[in-house]
Design a protein around this motif. Structure first.
Motif, mmCIF file in Angstrom:
data_model
loop_
_atom_site.group_PDB
_atom_site.id
_atom_site.type_symbol
_atom_site.label_atom_id
_atom_site.label_comp_id
_atom_site.label_asym_id
_atom_site.label_seq_id
_atom_site.Cartn_x
_atom_site.Cartn_y
_atom_site.Cartn_z
ATOM 1 N N GLU A 18 -1.877 8.722 4.615
ATOM 2 C CA GLU A 18 -2.117 10.151 4.362
ATOM 3 C C GLU A 18 -2.864 10.261 3.043
ATOM 4 N N SER A 19 -3.837 11.172 2.981
ATOM 5 C CA SER A 19 -4.648 11.247 1.763
ATOM 6 C C SER A 19 -3.807 11.630 0.542
ATOM 7 N N SER A 20 -2.763 12.409 0.776
ATOM 8 C CA SER A 20 -1.955 12.858 -0.371
ATOM 9 C C SER A 20 -1.248 11.687 -1.053
ATOM 10 N N TRP A 21 -1.016 10.597 -0.292
ATOM 11 C CA TRP A 21 -0.326 9.441 -0.877
ATOM 12 C C TRP A 21 -1.191 8.756 -1.939
ATOM 13 N N ALA B 82 -0.011 7.798 -5.599
ATOM 14 C CA ALA B 82 0.104 6.392 -5.993
ATOM 15 C C ALA B 82 -0.749 6.059 -7.206
ATOM 16 N N ALA B 83 -1.922 6.687 -7.296
ATOM 17 C CA ALA B 83 -2.839 6.294 -8.366
ATOM 18 C C ALA B 83 -3.561 7.514 -8.938
ATOM 19 N N PRO B 84 -2.789 8.393 -9.570
ATOM 20 C CA PRO B 84 -3.418 9.606 -10.123
ATOM 21 C C PRO B 84 -4.507 9.266 -11.139
ATOM 22 N N HIS B 85 -4.292 8.202 -11.900
ATOM 23 C CA HIS B 85 -5.283 7.824 -12.919
ATOM 24 C C HIS B 85 -6.600 7.445 -12.267
ATOM 25 N N VAL C 97 6.718 1.266 3.682
ATOM 26 C CA VAL C 97 5.838 0.095 3.681
ATOM 27 C C VAL C 97 4.404 0.502 3.369
ATOM 28 N N ARG C 98 3.956 1.563 4.007
ATOM 29 C CA ARG C 98 2.574 1.987 3.799
ATOM 30 C C ARG C 98 2.336 2.410 2.355
ATOM 31 N N LYS C 99 3.339 3.069 1.772
ATOM 32 C CA LYS C 99 3.172 3.494 0.377
ATOM 33 C C LYS C 99 3.131 2.294 -0.563
ATOM 34 N N ALA C 100 3.894 1.276 -0.242
ATOM 35 C CA ALA C 100 3.869 0.070 -1.080
ATOM 36 C C ALA C 100 2.509 -0.624 -0.971
ATOM 37 N N VAL C 101 1.952 -0.622 0.235
ATOM 38 C CA VAL C 101 0.625 -1.226 0.421
ATOM 39 C C VAL C 101 -0.396 -0.489 -0.444
ATOM 40 N N ILE C 102 -0.288 0.840 -0.455
ATOM 41 C CA ILE C 102 -1.217 1.646 -1.252
ATOM 42 C C ILE C 102 -1.111 1.315 -2.737
ATOM 43 N N ALA C 103 0.103 1.028 -3.183
ATOM 44 C CA ALA C 103 0.285 0.749 -4.613
ATOM 45 C C ALA C 103 -0.597 -0.401 -5.082
#
Length: 700
Positions: A678-681, A685-688, A609-615
């Motif tokens: 987590e900062s690594s996420w 999620a958004a390398p660009h 869920v948290r990763k989807a929020v970050i997206a």
DNA sequence: GAGCACTGC
């Protein structure tokens, strides 16, 4: 730009005078027409004929026939919203399966106008006369002739039918309010008119921007063939003024500028009560704080002064009040009592109080403003415009002649007050607006013909945000499928992106719920005085991950309770808001189903869920300042100083890295709806954005 | 330990 009427028909009877500020004022009409309203024997038809607009029936029909655009200027109470659609229908504008469309900026207005019109026409609502608002379509295709709708819904309809081919005529009501969606609609309708010269527009406005509106709609038709030009309507807009039903309002100014408008307002209320005959008082202040303070001051004065001051009934009014408190405001004053309603701007447009005879105008209101450089929207107390001041004063003249006490000098009013407020379009973040225009095929956003252009900085900022989300490509075109799908979802593009990414993490089910919660004001009922119980209730749902996961807990509990209002009450939750969450969630589920995205649940895996929020919200990442004692964070993108809002479950928890959904800016910038990450996420999620990001992606 | 003018899809 002359005024027109049909040759031979009766001329408008009201005297129209241009005042020194370039406005149009209406001399008071005779009061004979309003004295017989108490009898109740008059047929609906006779009531209709008594409305001020009735005198202009033939003039309106004549103008609409001859002109592509007609601008009707009229105060509230002229009857234009309910009558003009009926005149048009009677004149045949809805024949041959065509629709007469009438937009309103607010849902409630759509419903009340529609039911009034249906009643007058004598049909069941939803048949010949219908309405459409979000979540509610009361129309019958093939039967409906007059259709009321919000301007937002009409813009959505353009995505299916770009030329609005079902409509023979569209009336845009309350255009003077200049909301984002009204302005967008006006710009789009102008564009449609170039392709559909047969489409008629009526722009209805309470104030006098008629002139600039007229310039805006003055279309020079290219390549107009001589033989067809005869049959086409005159592209030059016509302007018609209709007087209102309001009574005269005597304006009073202070002689010297006041330093404390709160104290001045309180004193004025007491003075009115001392010196003036019965009649309710409406006081315009800026916000909840001001209003609560004024209520307290007044109640203290009443206790202190005693005697006939006890006849004063002091009531606050702002949107955050519960239904029960609002009911008090609408109950008629009992005999001998004088109601004093202390209100925000909500009483200026959104709701009407009967029985008000005195208005006290502080001259200020809270207004949204937007800084495209920092991308921060904030609310600030700012001076109102002359148009607002007139609108406020008009609230005193609805039942009988009234008085308006302005807490500023006449000199200030005449020399310093701006004639009109700044349109919302120029005070807002534009991402939602721009993506809708893109979806309507408008590629050259910077060249779009708006009634009032937003700043290029604001447009560029919005384009940058949409580009970084992958919704627009390097050519500023919608991407396939992401951009087109985001445009179809009626939410902030960041949230839409979150929904569309959720399936990659197997949690679209959870994310739909979160998105729905993020779309309502607040699900909590704020109650003063029971702080401890309230905090305890909140703790029952609080999740260590943050507010988004807390929403999932609330949703689960609400479902298990069988959507019980009792349960909501016990847990300090707003049942209305939760019902709206359910509605929005259903709408979103339908949309993603149409996209072929399955509903998947990640169960207890909150990392998904948290990763989807970050997206969606990766641009809102913040880092806790290492040695900060007071929980200061800095945004990654601009190193802006921000704090977790005390309403967040992460307040004082202060995780190292967080993502916020929105900022509220008052004395500090507060993050609302915060989730720990987590900062690594972020780089995942958004390398660009976080690695190869150029400061200013070039767009054209 | 603070606040959210007001709308809308």
């Amino acid at each position: 730009m002359s005024r027109f009427w049909r040759p031979g028909s009766e001329k408008p009877t009201a005297a129209i005078v241009e005042d020194e500020e370039g406005g149009v004022i209406f001399l008071p009409t005779s009061t004979s027409s309003s004295s017989s309203s108490g009898f109740g024997y008059a047929s609906l038809e006779r009531q209709r004929q008594r409305l001020p607009v009735y005198k202009y029936r033939r003039a309106i029909l004549y103008l609409v026939e001859r002109h592509a655009t007609t601008i009707v200027v009229g105060e509230t109470g002229s009857g234009k919203s309910t009558q003009i659609p009926q005149y048009l229908k009677e004149a045949g504008w809805a024949e041959g399966g065509r629709l007469i469309g009438c937009t309103q900026p607010r849902r409630l207005a759509v419903q009340t106008v529609a039911s009034r019109v249906a009643e007058e026409v004598g049909v069941k609502l939803g048949e010949e006369v219908g309405y459409t608002i979000r979540f509610e379509d009361q129309t019958n295709p093939g039967t409906t002739m007059i259709k009321l709708l919000t301007d937002g819904v009409l813009i959505r309809e353009m995505m299916e039918d770009p030329l609005l081919s079902k409509y023979s005529l569209i009336m845009v009501d309350e255009a003077h309010e200049r909301s984002i969606s009204t302005d967008m609609l006006l710009g789009l309708l102008k564009k449609i008119q170039r392709r559909r010269p047969d489409l008629r527009l009526i722009i209805s406005s309470a104030t006098i921007e008629a002139r600039s509106m007229s310039t805006f709609f003055n279309i020079r038709r290219k390549n107009s063939l001589l033989e067809s030009a005869d049959r086409l309507p005159n592209p030059e807009p016509a302007i018609l003024s209709v007087e209102g039903k309001g009574y005269t309002v005597e304006i009073h100014y202070v002689e010297e500028p006041v330093s404390d408008y709160l104290q001045a307002a309180v004193n004025t209320v007491l003075l009115i009560h001392e010196k003036e005959p019965p009649g309710d008082i409406l006081v315009f202040l800026t916000g909840q704080d001001d209003i609560d303070a004024a209520v307290k001051m007044l109640n203290e004065e009443i206790q202190y002064r005693g005697r006939h001051y006890l006849d004063l009934l002091i009531l606050p009014l702002y949107s955050g009040l519960t239904r029960g408190d609002q009911d008090l405001i609408f109950t008629p004053t009992s005999k001998g009592k004088r109601k004093v309603v202390i209100s925000t701007n909500i009483a200026e447009t959104s709701l009407t109080l009967e029985g008000v005879v005195y208005v006290i105008d502080s001259g200020f209101s809270k207004q949204k403003c937007y800084n495209p450089i920092s991308d921060i929207e904030s609310l600030v107390v700012a001076p109102i415009s002359k148009a607002s001041a007139r609108q406020r004063a008009g609230r005193a003249g609805r039942v009988r002649p009234g008085k308006c006490f302005r807490l500023y000098t006449e000199e200030y009013y005449l020399k310093e007050m701006q004639p009109e407020g700044i349109p919302e379009m120029q005070r807002s973040n534009l991402v939602s607006c721009i993506i809708q225009l893109k979806a309507l095929g408008i590629d050259n956003i910077l060249g779009f013909d708006w009634p009032a252009s937003p700043s290029p900085e604001a447009m560029i900022r919005a384009l940058e945000v949409l580009y970084s989300l992958g919704i627009l490509d390097e050519d500023a075109k919608l991407t396939v499928p992401l951009g087109f799908q985001v445009a179809e979802i009626p939410l902030d593009p960041m949230i839409s992106k979150m929904i569309l990414s959720a399936n990659n993490f197997g949690c679209s089910d959870e994310i739909l719920t979160i998105a729905a919660f993020l779309s309502v004001q607040s699900v909590w009922v704020s109650m003063r005085g029971v702080k401890k119980e309230f905090d305890e209730a909140k703790l029952r749902f609080a999740a260590a991950e943050g507010d988004h996961v807390t929403f999932l807990n609330i949703y689960k509990g609400y479902h298990q309770s069988g959507k019980s209002s009792q349960w909501c009450y016990k847990n300090f939750l707003n049942h209305q808001a939760l019902k709206k969450v359910i509605d929005i969630r259903e709408q979103l589920a339908r949309i993603i189903k149409r996209f072929g995205i399955p509903l998947t649940s990640c169960d207890r895996d909150m990392e998904a869920v948290r990763k989807a929020v970050i997206a969606g919200a990766f641009a809102n990442a913040c880092h806790l300042e290492e040695y900060s004692q007071n929980g200061m964070y800095k945004t990654i993108r601009t190193s802006q100083e921000v704090y977790i809002h005390p309403s967040s479950v992460l307040f004082r928890v202060n995780p190292k890295w967080v993502i916020y959904q929105s900022l509220v800016s008052t004395d500090k910038h507060y993050m609302r709806n915060v989730i720990a990450i987590e900062s690594s996420w972020l780089t995942e999620a958004a390398p660009h954005f976080y690695q190869f990001r150029t400061p200013n992606p070039t767009l054209h």
